[in-house]
Design an enzyme around this catalytic site. Structure first.
Site, short mmCIF file in Angstrom:
data_model
loop_
_atom_site.label_atom_id
_atom_site.label_comp_id
_atom_site.label_asym_id
_atom_site.label_seq_id
_atom_site.Cartn_x
_atom_site.Cartn_y
_atom_site.Cartn_z
N MET A 1 9.22 4.03 4.88
CA MET A 1 9.23 3.02 5.02
C MET A 1 10.25 2.86 3.83
SD MET A 1 6.88 1.54 6.10
CE MET A 1 7.30 -0.08 5.95
N GLU A 2 10.68 4.21 3.03
CA GLU A 2 11.85 3.99 1.85
C GLU A 2 13.21 3.45 3.47
OE1 GLU A 2 9.50 5.68 1.64
OE2 GLU A 2 8.66 5.05 -0.24
N ASP B 1 23.60 -12.40 4.20
CA ASP B 1 24.12 -13.08 2.89
C ASP B 1 25.66 -13.05 2.58
OD1 ASP B 1 23.49 -14.45 0.21
OD2 ASP B 1 23.83 -12.02 -0.63
N LEU C 1 0.90 -1.65 -0.32
CA LEU C 1 -0.04 -0.05 0.30
C LEU C 1 0.61 0.89 0.05
CD1 LEU C 1 -2.71 -0.78 2.63
CD2 LEU C 1 -2.74 -1.29 0.16
N CYS C 2 2.08 1.36 -0.17
CA CYS C 2 2.60 2.49 -0.70
C CYS C 2 2.48 3.07 -1.45
CB CYS C 2 4.53 2.31 -0.26
SG CYS C 2 5.49 2.04 1.04
N HIS C 3 2.68 4.52 -1.91
CA HIS C 3 3.07 5.31 -2.96
C HIS C 3 4.30 4.99 -3.59
CE1 HIS C 3 -0.65 6.85 -0.81
NE2 HIS C 3 -0.77 6.41 -1.96
#
Lengths: 161, 161, 161, 161, 161, 161
Positions: free
Chosen positions: C111-112, C126, C75-77
């Site tokens: 969120m970014e 990793d 739901l992120c723009h």
């Protein structure tokens, strides 16, 4: 964590586990029809479309989208496609789209063929929408499916005609 | 290189140049109907679907796909969507899909709404195909479009039933 | 289709409509700590890591992931980031990760920043997992957020220490 | 975390912060030449290429790649392109490629034009490689760049001829 | 739909069907040279480049792009790469790029090696373009190809020198 | 180019070559805990979350991200996942996340399980952040790993509890 009660058990989405399945040759054919009306069909026939060659763009978009089906459809597996083809047939007021996909895989390629047909149809829409926004995609569905346990499946009536 | 004869001039695909256009508020609504038959519709109503909650998966897939329209449709511009919504209505033998997209952009969001509706429909197909492969997506088209020079456009007849 | 009863209304996922919001300068800082143990920390310090320079790979992976946040989080723009930076600090048994993101946008960049810090952490994992699989990422959270109506927000306690 | 010593300060990669820059109209032109030899050039001219129309595929691939430049080049910003065009000119033993990109953006579109030209060239290679693997892409570079503080830049010598 | 006349038969793009091919070990080496001029080469040698370590960024970008070749080149198959490596050699006024790819696959990995070399080159360009925009990528081509029916292929002259 | 001195040899990142490895059944389980506080946990339990059903969105985001691990983590190989599952357990002030991945592959699926758990956690954060920005993801790590030469590995202490 296996002892935890799963609040979300009911109805939760789940991917099919194909770990125990052996790969077989898979094939699927999907089709759809873009009803464009006679004026737009004529423009296509005469090559008078504002964004250029609609068929090449739609074909390439369909092939590219088939390879990305697993990115678009949440529970699809990543399949290495052996072949994808998208073809078109122009009638008086509509364009028929046919997409075929093949893979040597543990699960069928229906979604890949359907995705190719759909994105090809959306690309045709995009290339033609300056000529009219009322175009409608009809009858998008699977025609044939082959490979795996269930063998050959064919849609009974001819929807693609 | 401007002096070179362009062998490929005829029919070549071309993107619309939106450099001189000013952004305006854009909105578009698209719809489609997945004809699933009565047995599958009943399974959906009773929550007895093999891969879980079909509506949430289809909705999220549609929203995600709308944001990626420019990756799927070759000549689409990259649009920063303000909002995408996908809704469903279940009838006796079919599922209606409605997708709406909004952006403040130089070009319309028809393709984004259509892509959301389509990928939602394909995801429903994928979630339900273990119950029957004969499902068909019908009547995928634009219902409304708003913003830009051409103002409000509405499809005349009600295709979305 | 507005007259249809929406079977799925209850609990359905929905994107925030940012159509009426004006863009402002946004900034967010996120942090996390990868607890690697003393042996692995020493290998990092001495440059004896089997897959090469772990910090450059993790930094670039974090920056790349920040740009793709809208592809990962449903739901992120889609935000056009002005800047992303990822930094590391090595202690005796752990690596601190700090990610900062900036944009001129209608919605925040939390969120970014979080995505950058997380993917940087996974990339470190990793690059180092041949030396031990018991590494754990701790304390991934937001440190600061600026811009928009809510102004400046800062996490009270120092979690990043 | 500002008090931590940054082990990795030296030489670390960093994105340019464009937060304080205002968007301007940007334009860039890139070019490259695929040296194919006379036999392959003849096959292209006569339409006898094993994978079909090479120019449409290469053009669409170049346009699509330009829109994804920020995914390919780690420190590039996400730019909303207003227009991308890719053109070709066939000579006796080579194909010239010219790509142009435009955006209203805070940073230039050189990388977008270069990416379009490059991926168009790679696609030509892929469509023609069954006819000979010795093709070489030469002289890939920027021809012009416009917009932003530095104004108009033009490559001095004509490399594209 | 097999009875329909295909308007678009002529020249249409087509993917090679690899369904009947068996996978073999594949290897390909590609190379390119970025001519940067003496001043930029010196800045690289002395580590005085505005965006940081150019080689690590270019190497990682090349590896990442190789894995995405099938997304960039329309008719490429999705190949599961076993290994990709990108190396650089700095001379007085240029940077040599060498990319190698390996896979156990039904089709060759030429495009993967070429894509790695190319995107590595574009990334170098991006990291260095603040120092001068006249850099040119030369001599991008295949050096070696191994595996499949056609066996070992080597470019005759040394273009990479 | 083998005769060139590699300026960048020292510390350069490198992918593991899996060309000589045979595929085996692989499985990995990862877990993480999002500490949300009691108020947010209560809102989740009562379904009063502003963006709708948080678990379905997070689960689908985690599954989708697992399939894209190779795009996010620079040196990961492209693995065809047989199955991914993401589950949640809600406690008084936290949400436990457990992700499991399976593949028949030449290399392990740790990163895929970790990516699924992480992106599920970030999606929960995004769906809940309007209720409070202080949430923290803790204890993200591997629980189990199976397949390949090294056989079964289990984390000793119970971190997921």
């Amino acid at each position: 964590m296996s002892e935890l009660t799963h609040l979300d058990e009911q109805g939760r989405t789940r991917m099919v586990d194909v770990g125990e399945k052996a790969p077989t040759h898979r094939r699927a054919v999907a089709a759809a029809t873009l009803v464009v009306g006679e004026a737009i069909a004529r423009a296509v026939r005469e090559g008078k479309t504002p964004k250029g060659n609609v068929f090449e763009a739609a074909r390439l978009a369909g092939i590219a989208a088939a390879k990305r089906t697993w990115e678009l459809i949440p529970l699809c597996h990543q399949l290495p496609l052996d072949w994808v083809q998208v073809d078109f047939a122009l009638e008086a007021d509509r364009i028929h789209i046919r997409a075929e996909a093949k893979a040597f895989a543990k699960t069928g390629v229906e979604m890949e063929a359907l995705t190719a047909a759909t994105v090809a149809g959306l690309t045709l829409y995009d290339m033609l929408k300056a000529l009219g926004k009322g175009m409608v995609l009809e009858n998008l569905g699977l025609l044939e499916k082959e490979g795996g346990k269930s063998g050959l499946w064919r849609r009974e009536e001819s929807h693609a005609g």
